[in-house]
Design a protein around this motif. Structure first.
Motif, PDB file in Angstrom:
ATOM      1  N   ARG A 159       0.835  -1.208   0.000  1.00 32.23           N
ATOM      2  CA  ARG A 159       0.000   0.000   0.000  1.00 32.23           C
ATOM      3  C   ARG A 159       0.865   1.252   0.000  1.00 32.23           C
ATOM      4  NH1 ARG A 159      -4.536  -2.493  -1.739  1.00 32.23           N
ATOM      5  NH2 ARG A 159      -4.991  -4.288  -0.406  1.00 32.23           N
ATOM      6  N   LEU A 160       0.466   2.245  -0.786  1.00 38.11           N
ATOM      7  CA  LEU A 160       1.197   3.503  -0.832  1.00 38.11           C
ATOM      8  C   LEU A 160       0.217   4.648  -1.003  1.00 38.11           C
ATOM      9  CD1 LEU A 160       2.890   4.091  -4.299  1.00 38.11           C
ATOM     10  CD2 LEU A 160       1.015   2.503  -3.949  1.00 38.11           C
ATOM     11  N   ASP A 161       0.714   5.852  -0.749  1.00 41.44           N
ATOM     12  CA  ASP A 161      -0.106   7.046  -0.846  1.00 41.44           C
ATOM     13  C   ASP A 161       0.819   8.222  -1.119  1.00 41.44           C
ATOM     14  OD1 ASP A 161      -3.012   8.109  -0.168  1.00 41.44           O
ATOM     15  OD2 ASP A 161      -1.588   9.531   0.714  1.00 41.44           O
ATOM     16  N   PRO A 162       0.378   9.251  -1.845  1.00 46.22           N
ATOM     17  CA  PRO A 162       1.253  10.393  -2.098  1.00 46.22           C
ATOM     18  C   PRO A 162       1.772  11.061  -0.837  1.00 46.22           C
ATOM     19  CG  PRO A 162      -0.832  10.641  -3.268  1.00 46.22           C
ATOM     20  CD  PRO A 162      -0.928   9.381  -2.499  1.00 46.22           C
ATOM     21  N   SER A 163       1.046  10.923   0.268  1.00 47.75           N
ATOM     22  CA  SER A 163       1.448  11.600   1.505  1.00 47.75           C
ATOM     23  C   SER A 163       2.444  10.798   2.330  1.00 47.75           C
ATOM     24  CB  SER A 163       0.213  11.892   2.357  1.00 47.75           C
ATOM     25  OG  SER A 163      -0.426  10.678   2.739  1.00 47.75           O
ATOM     26  N   SER A 164       2.696   9.542   1.963  1.00 43.07           N
ATOM     27  CA  SER A 164       3.534   8.661   2.782  1.00 43.07           C
ATOM     28  C   SER A 164       4.911   8.479   2.158  1.00 43.07           C
ATOM     29  CB  SER A 164       2.851   7.291   2.930  1.00 43.07           C
ATOM     30  OG  SER A 164       3.631   6.427   3.734  1.00 43.07           O
ATOM     31  N   PRO A 165       5.985   8.677   2.923  1.00 43.90           N
ATOM     32  CA  PRO A 165       7.333   8.512   2.353  1.00 43.90           C
ATOM     33  C   PRO A 165       7.609   7.058   1.985  1.00 43.90           C
ATOM     34  CG  PRO A 165       7.462   8.903   4.725  1.00 43.90           C
ATOM     35  CD  PRO A 165       6.042   9.119   4.334  1.00 43.90           C
ATOM     36  N   TRP A 166       8.244   6.878   0.831  1.00 43.89           N
ATOM     37  CA  TRP A 166       8.496   5.548   0.273  1.00 43.89           C
ATOM     38  C   TRP A 166       9.979   5.456  -0.064  1.00 43.89           C
ATOM     39  CZ3 TRP A 166       5.088   1.506  -1.459  1.00 43.89           C
ATOM     40  CH2 TRP A 166       5.685   0.538  -2.283  1.00 43.89           C
ATOM     41  N   GLY A 167      10.671   4.472   0.491  1.00 38.60           N
ATOM     42  CA  GLY A 167      12.088   4.281   0.184  1.00 38.60           C
ATOM     43  C   GLY A 167      12.715   3.331   1.171  1.00 38.60           C
ATOM     44  N   ILE A 199      18.456   5.132  -1.079  1.00 35.05           N
ATOM     45  CA  ILE A 199      18.548   6.335  -0.263  1.00 35.05           C
ATOM     46  C   ILE A 199      17.509   7.337  -0.753  1.00 35.05           C
ATOM     47  CG2 ILE A 199      20.281   7.412  -1.771  1.00 35.05           C
ATOM     48  CD1 ILE A 199      21.600   8.545   0.769  1.00 35.05           C
ATOM     49  N   GLY A 200      16.988   8.129   0.174  1.00 30.75           N
ATOM     50  CA  GLY A 200      15.998   9.134  -0.184  1.00 30.75           C
ATOM     51  C   GLY A 200      14.591   8.566  -0.118  1.00 30.75           C
ATOM     52  N   ARG A 201      13.617   9.433  -0.287  1.00 33.80           N
ATOM     53  CA  ARG A 201      12.220   9.046  -0.184  1.00 33.80           C
ATOM     54  C   ARG A 201      11.407   9.662  -1.313  1.00 33.80           C
ATOM     55  NH1 ARG A 201      14.410   6.032   2.459  1.00 33.80           N
ATOM     56  NH2 ARG A 201      14.003   5.289   4.578  1.00 33.80           N
ATOM     57  N   GLU A 202      10.406   8.895  -1.750  1.00 34.44           N
ATOM     58  CA  GLU A 202       9.386   9.393  -2.672  1.00 34.44           C
ATOM     59  C   GLU A 202       8.091   9.509  -1.872  1.00 34.44           C
ATOM     60  OE1 GLU A 202      10.497   7.295  -6.844  1.00 34.44           O
ATOM     61  OE2 GLU A 202      10.107   5.944  -5.164  1.00 34.44           O
ATOM     62  N   GLY A 203       7.373  10.620  -2.049  1.00 36.49           N
ATOM     63  CA  GLY A 203       6.129  10.815  -1.327  1.00 36.49           C
ATOM     64  C   GLY A 203       6.284  11.712  -0.119  1.00 36.49           C
ATOM     65  N   GLY A 204       5.213  12.419   0.213  1.00 32.58           N
ATOM     66  CA  GLY A 204       5.188  13.247   1.410  1.00 32.58           C
ATOM     67  C   GLY A 204       6.016  14.515   1.289  1.00 32.58           C
ATOM     68  N   TRP A 205       6.087  15.226   2.420  1.00 30.67           N
ATOM     69  CA  TRP A 205       6.943  16.422   2.480  1.00 30.67           C
ATOM     70  C   TRP A 205       8.396  16.064   2.219  1.00 30.67           C
ATOM     71  CZ3 TRP A 205       5.198  21.153   2.264  1.00 30.67           C
ATOM     72  CH2 TRP A 205       3.945  21.480   2.790  1.00 30.67           C
ATOM     73  N   GLU A 206       8.797  14.836   2.609  1.00 29.39           N
ATOM     74  CA  GLU A 206      10.198  14.429   2.458  1.00 29.39           C
ATOM     75  C   GLU A 206      10.643  14.523   0.997  1.00 29.39           C
ATOM     76  OE1 GLU A 206       8.568  12.550   6.162  1.00 29.39           O
ATOM     77  OE2 GLU A 206       7.856  12.826   4.111  1.00 29.39           O
ATOM     78  N   SER A 207       9.809  14.028   0.097  1.00 26.28           N
ATOM     79  CA  SER A 207      10.146  14.084  -1.322  1.00 26.28           C
ATOM     80  C   SER A 207      10.005  15.505  -1.866  1.00 26.28           C
ATOM     81  CB  SER A 207       9.243  13.126  -2.101  1.00 26.28           C
ATOM     82  OG  SER A 207       9.439  13.248  -3.487  1.00 26.28           O
ATOM     83  N   PHE A 208       8.926  16.164  -1.506  1.00 20.67           N
ATOM     84  CA  PHE A 208       8.670  17.522  -2.004  1.00 20.67           C
ATOM     85  C   PHE A 208       9.852  18.442  -1.714  1.00 20.67           C
ATOM     86  CE2 PHE A 208       6.880  21.798  -1.531  1.00 20.67           C
ATOM     87  CZ  PHE A 208       6.101  21.910  -2.675  1.00 20.67           C
TER      88      PHE A 208
END
Length: 500
Positions: A446-454, A461-470
């Motif tokens: 499960r994933l969501d645009p608001s949840s960091p993925w990585g 390294i790094g994250r996709e999704g959430g403020w972290e990616s933005f």
């Protein structure tokens, strides 16, 4: 598919142009036949596209566009994706072989990524820094410049969009390079962006071979960030290339996700959950739940039940809504997967079900592999430690919670993991002990645009999704304003202030 007009050239600066690299066959993995012939770039094309992207960035047409207007354009882009959804999911299914129902379920969510990041753009706030003395200090953010996104074949649209959305929202120019095996939806996506009003040169799409085009993009001095989804070894090379000029990276790499099943989980629930985690997308995902760690009291019945679930999965034409498992991406991938299964058997693993190619009537040249369950596996076997990237799961028994966690964490990878239990306290407790970028409890994928993925370790390294990616598509800048009425005169009298 014949009614969808798909450009197969490169999109550079708003124009569709021919590439100077070799023309590449785009293969339909369910038939083995050629779906399209696409242009590819060479080093000179890479130089041109990066320069065009940099010029668009420097012009300010997007990077300095008022944020409310940029947000509105991204919402129009999301609308355009929604309007062309039928074309997109059918084209993606034909290109990568993922069943239509899976593809539709995944990419119908794509507009969410653009809307979410368009909203973050308006919600973001600068911070005030409490600096002592007569100073007002605050932070602001600025876009990086040219960003390149190297997407993979398994989820072409989703993987591209997870980073494309925040990269565009924050004002960057982007060069998107899809996998040369699955470039078609990226080319259609660029058309939709153009129609939505994203200025020429802001989103560019070039196809080409990874060692040629991907390497040139990663090494280009004007590229300020590289996003890559793929194998660990290519990711390592990209990290080194980017580090030479201190460019940012987000690398989502290999995985061998542990899935822990405690014996308080009903066996049918556990088996269905394992099948979903391990076989969705034909197991061609870095997050696949391919390492099943099962409490000994549940183990034997679990293996038997999972085998029955695997055998019931409908393998067939991915364009058929009844199909539950499609082909793997290529003949080379199929042969590699079958070779890994054979290596596991040689090491002592037992094939409970599957283990060979699957034949689909009318699609005899397709690249189908049976969903495979391997038992009698220990965690030191290669099949338990290395990514197979196919519909293959291994089952490893454990006795108690400490042993389960130890087995799970004994891996060079640490992308995702899952815990299945009816004891919610244990679910939280075990989740807190697992070395992974993501943990699911009683679910997977499960994933969501608001949840960091990585991931951690060799999963990237790094994250996709959430403020972290933005925020990782920006630089932070500190601004300090002296508010005292007198002038600075450090050398004109006795120095009593402080410098830092």
């Amino acid at each position: 598919m014949t009614e969808v007009n798909i450009p197969t050239g490169l999109r550079i600066g708003g124009r569709i142009v021919s590439g100077h690299g070799p023309r590449l066959d785009v293969v339909n993995p369910s038939t083995g036949g050629v779906l399209a012939v696409a242009d590819s770039a060479d080093a000179a094309d890479v130089e041109e596209v990066v320069r065009v992207a940099q010029a668009a960035f420097d012009s300010g047409v997007w990077s300095r566009m008022p944020i409310h207007e940029r947000s509105r354009v991204l919402h129009r882009f999301a609308d355009g994706i929604a309007e062309r959804m039928d074309d997109l999911y059918r084209l993606e299914t034909a290109n990568n072989g993922r069943p239509l129902t899976e593809t539709k379920a995944q990419i119908t969510r794509l507009p969410e990524w653009y809307r979410y990041n368009a909203s973050l753009l308006l919600a973001d706030r600068d911070s005030v820094v409490p600096m002592p003395g007569p100073y007002h200090s605050y932070t602001s953010r600025l876009p990086l410049g040219v960003v390149t996104i190297l997407a993979s074949f398994n989820h072409p649209m989703m993987i591209a969009s997870k980073s494309l959305a925040p990269a565009l929202a924050t004002g960057n120019s982007v060069v998107l390079k899809p996998s040369e095996q699955t470039p078609l939806t990226a080319m259609l996506l660029a058309d939709i962006a153009h129609e939505a009003g994203i200025p020429d040169g802001v989103l560019n799409v070039i196809n080409g071979l990874g060692p040629v085009v991907g390497a040139a993009l990663c090494e280009h001095p004007l590229v300020k960030k590289v996003v890559f989804t793929g194998g660990t070894e290519p990711g390592r090379s990209i990290a080194v290339a980017a580090a030479q000029r201190f460019a940012k990276t987000t690398l989502e790499l290999g995985g061998k996700s542990p899935v822990l099943f405690f014996d308080d989980t009903p066996v049918d629930v556990a088996a269905r959950g394992a099948a979903f985690g391990g076989f969705i997308g034909a197991g061609q995902t870095c997050i696949a739940g391919s390492r099943l760690i099962v409490q000994r009291g549940l183990h034997d019945e679990f293996v038997e039940t999972l085998a029955k679930v695997a055998e019931s999965i409908r393998i067939g034409d991915p364009a058929d809504p009844a199909t539950q498992l499609g082909p793997v991406i290529s003949a080379q991938a199929r042969d590699r997967i079958l070779g890994r299964i054979a290596d596991g058997v040689d090491a002592g693993a037992r094939v409970v079900t599957g283990g060979g190619p699957a034949t689909v009537p009318g699609l005899e040249n397709g690249f189908f592999v049976q969903p495979t369950v391997l038992a009698d596996v220990t965690n030191n076997m290669t099949v338990a430690r290395e990514e197979i990237f196919g519909p293959v799961v291994v089952v490893i028994p454990f006795d108690d919670e400490d042993e389960a966690v130890a087995i799970a964490n004994d891996s060079p990878f640490a992308l995702g993991s899952a815990v299945w239990t009816r004891d919610i306290a244990r679910g939280h407790r075990v989740a807190s002990r697992l070395e992974a970028g993501m943990v699911w409890v009683n679910d997977h994928h499960r994933l969501d645009p608001s949840s960091p993925w990585g991931g951690l370790k060799e999963s990237g390294i790094g994250r996709e999704g959430g403020w972290e990616s933005f925020h990782d598509f920006t630089h932070v800048r500190a601004v300090t304003v002296r508010t005292a009425p007198d002038d600075v005169d450090w050398y004109g009298g006795i120095a009593t202030g402080r410098l830092n």
